[in-house]
Design a protein around this motif. Structure first.
Motif, PDB file in Angstrom:
ATOM      1  N   MET A   1       0.788  -1.265   0.001  1.00 37.58           N
ATOM      2  CA  MET A   1      -0.125  -0.083   0.033  1.00 37.58           C
ATOM      3  C   MET A   1       0.861   1.229   0.041  1.00 37.58           C
ATOM      4  N   ILE A   2       0.668   2.110  -0.853  1.00 39.62           N
ATOM      5  CA  ILE A   2       1.342   3.462  -0.911  1.00 39.62           C
ATOM      6  C   ILE A   2       0.352   4.656  -0.404  1.00 39.62           C
ATOM      7  N   ALA A   3       1.101   5.750  -0.603  1.00 44.51           N
ATOM      8  CA  ALA A   3       0.369   7.139  -0.290  1.00 44.51           C
ATOM      9  C   ALA A   3      -0.708   7.366  -1.040  1.00 44.51           C
ATOM     10  N   ARG A   4      -0.572   7.293  -2.391  1.00 44.48           N
ATOM     11  CA  ARG A   4      -1.783   7.451  -3.202  1.00 44.48           C
ATOM     12  C   ARG A   4      -3.020   6.568  -2.705  1.00 44.48           C
ATOM     13  N   ASP A   5      -2.701   5.328  -2.133  1.00 50.01           N
ATOM     14  CA  ASP A   5      -3.769   4.715  -1.537  1.00 50.01           C
ATOM     15  C   ASP A   5      -4.517   5.108  -0.406  1.00 50.01           C
ATOM     16  N   LEU A   6      -3.972   5.775   0.369  1.00 48.96           N
ATOM     17  CA  LEU A   6      -4.381   6.312   1.485  1.00 48.96           C
ATOM     18  C   LEU A   6      -4.669   7.903   1.511  1.00 48.96           C
ATOM     19  N   MET A   7      -4.216   8.520   0.736  1.00 48.92           N
ATOM     20  CA  MET A   7      -4.638  10.189   0.622  1.00 48.92           C
ATOM     21  C   MET A   7      -5.996  10.361   0.118  1.00 48.92           C
ATOM     22  N   ASN A   8      -6.548  11.523   0.244  1.00 49.39           N
ATOM     23  CA  ASN A   8      -7.674  11.878  -0.272  1.00 49.39           C
ATOM     24  C   ASN A   8      -7.389  13.362  -0.586  1.00 49.39           C
ATOM     25  N   SER A   9      -7.906  13.567  -1.795  1.00 53.97           N
ATOM     26  CA  SER A   9      -7.602  14.821  -2.873  1.00 53.97           C
ATOM     27  C   SER A   9      -8.440  16.106  -2.209  1.00 53.97           C
ATOM     28  N   SER A  97       6.843  16.618   2.966  1.00 55.83           N
ATOM     29  CA  SER A  97       5.990  15.888   2.436  1.00 55.83           C
ATOM     30  C   SER A  97       6.713  14.718   1.921  1.00 55.83           C
ATOM     31  N   ILE A  98       5.601  13.994   1.177  1.00 54.65           N
ATOM     32  CA  ILE A  98       5.937  12.455   0.940  1.00 54.65           C
ATOM     33  C   ILE A  98       5.631  12.147  -0.476  1.00 54.65           C
ATOM     34  N   SER A  99       6.233  11.632  -1.359  1.00 55.69           N
ATOM     35  CA  SER A  99       6.005  11.183  -2.648  1.00 55.69           C
ATOM     36  C   SER A  99       4.540  10.166  -2.595  1.00 55.69           C
ATOM     37  N   ASP A 100       3.708  10.427  -3.847  1.00 54.69           N
ATOM     38  CA  ASP A 100       2.567   9.659  -3.763  1.00 54.69           C
ATOM     39  C   ASP A 100       2.855   8.114  -3.965  1.00 54.69           C
ATOM     40  N   PHE A 101       4.208   7.808  -4.045  1.00 56.18           N
ATOM     41  CA  PHE A 101       4.465   6.267  -4.235  1.00 56.18           C
ATOM     42  C   PHE A 101       5.285   5.806  -3.058  1.00 56.18           C
ATOM     43  N   ALA A 102       5.204   6.848  -1.913  1.00 57.09           N
ATOM     44  CA  ALA A 102       5.685   6.395  -0.491  1.00 57.09           C
ATOM     45  C   ALA A 102       5.002   5.166  -0.148  1.00 57.09           C
ATOM     46  N   MET A 147     -12.389  -3.419   0.378  1.00 53.57           N
ATOM     47  CA  MET A 147     -13.683  -2.746   0.306  1.00 53.57           C
ATOM     48  C   MET A 147     -13.480  -1.453   1.152  1.00 53.57           C
ATOM     49  N   ALA A 148     -12.834  -1.476   2.224  1.00 55.27           N
ATOM     50  CA  ALA A 148     -12.646  -0.314   3.146  1.00 55.27           C
ATOM     51  C   ALA A 148     -11.690   0.664   2.547  1.00 55.27           C
ATOM     52  N   LEU A 149     -10.762   0.255   1.834  1.00 49.92           N
ATOM     53  CA  LEU A 149      -9.645   0.996   1.091  1.00 49.92           C
ATOM     54  C   LEU A 149     -10.329   1.823   0.224  1.00 49.92           C
ATOM     55  N   GLU A 150     -11.305   0.987  -0.874  1.00 49.75           N
ATOM     56  CA  GLU A 150     -11.870   1.823  -1.876  1.00 49.75           C
ATOM     57  C   GLU A 150     -12.921   2.839  -1.304  1.00 49.75           C
TER      58      GLU A 150
END
Length: 313
Positions: A1-9, A97-102, A147-150
């Motif tokens: 799992m990476i930052a892009r999976d957890l972040m919200n824009s 900050s962190i990269s979106d692939f962190a 499902m929770a991640l989505e």
């Protein structure tokens, strides 16, 4: 799992020239606890948290001492006021900050080492999201199912207040462009109405002038004004100005010019011409007709000029 999976824009951000009072209001409304500060290229340069604002509040006077904790318990905090301070004076800078692939373990390590509760996510140098520490910890513990991640990706990170009486609370540039377009349409309608009103007034004036006759006092006043023009060194005088539509042909003969233009005159202009022909022409005065303006390229007003120069036209 990476930052892009957890972040919200869906998060608020401001530039460094934003009013500090506005940032404080944004913090109070969004419930996030932090607002990133970005430059013109949307690269994070700082972050403002509630802690930053608390530290910026004026401290109690030394002789009064600190306010006891039991008095502050369950007491609403007063509204923050910048009192002239700039956002740059309050924000934490530079922004970490962190990269979106962190990866999640790396995110957790960075947040732990810098004591961060939230951290901006960048793609290249541009901020694209925020990650909260509690969600990183939950992901580390395996609390996020597929499902929770989505559902998390689709869930807004903050909830801005619903639009009520304050129509500017949530707006887009497209909404403003639509307001501009509506304003321009209204102006076009008003221009059409003004033009229609002007045409109606002009037509009424033409009808009135067609029925109006020249009186002897008016003729004498015209001649007196012509005398004053001669005394001022002029060689001609405008006797009367009238809408070209008062002519039987709409002023086309005058504009041509056609030698038979006098036959197109009606109403008071016709009377002026007849008085000139009967009284002034034998005494050496000449008369000329001319279209004096062209609104929208069409003949507007016409005028009759009395002339007494020695030169012949």
């Amino acid at each position: 799992m990476i930052a892009r999976d957890l972040m919200n824009s869906d998060f608020p951000y401001v530039t460094a020239d934003a009013d500090l009072d506005y940032v404080a209001k944004l913090l109070a409304e969004c419930g996030l606890g932090a607002v990133p500060v970005v430059d013109d290229e949307l690269a994070p340069i700082g972050i403002v948290t509630r802690s930053n604002l608390e530290q910026a509040r004026p401290h109690p006077l030394p002789d009064l001492g600190a306010i006891p904790g039991f008095l502050l318990r369950n007491r609403p905090k007063p509204v923050f006021h910048a009192n002239g301070r700039a956002l740059r004076e309050v924000m934490t800078s530079p922004a970490i900050s962190i990269s979106d692939f962190a990866k999640v373990p790396d995110i957790a390590r960075i947040m732990e080492s810098h004591s961060l509760k939230r951290i901006p996510v960048v793609e290249g140098h541009k901020i694209i999201g925020l990650v909260l520490r509690k969600e990183v910890m939950e992901a580390m513990a395996g609390g996020f199912t597929a499902m929770a991640l989505e559902a998390h990706r689709r869930r807004p990170l903050i909830s801005l207040p619903q639009q009520t009486g304050d129509r500017c609370a949530v707006a887009t540039a497209r909404e403003f462009r639509e307001l501009v377009a509506a304003h321009e349409r209204q102006l076009d309608l008003e221009r059409v109405e003004r033009r229609r009103g002007a045409i109606e007034l002009r037509e009424q004036r033409i009808r009135d002038l067609a029925n109006q006759r020249l009186t002897d006092p008016q003729w004498r006043e015209m001649l007196e004004q012509a005398r004053r023009s001669a005394a001022a060194g002029l060689t001609e005088h405008l006797l009367i100005r009238f809408p070209s539509q008062l002519c039987a042909d709409g002023g086309r003969a005058i504009n041509a010019p056609d030698p038979n233009w006098p036959a197109t005159l009606r109403g008071e202009p016709a009377d002026v011409f007849h008085r000139w022909r009967n009284e002034l022409h034998p005494r050496g005065f000449r008369i000329a007709a001319q279209i004096v303006d062209f609104p929208e390229g069409l003949p507007g007003d016409a005028a009759l000029f009395l002339m007494w120069s020695a030169a012949r036209i």
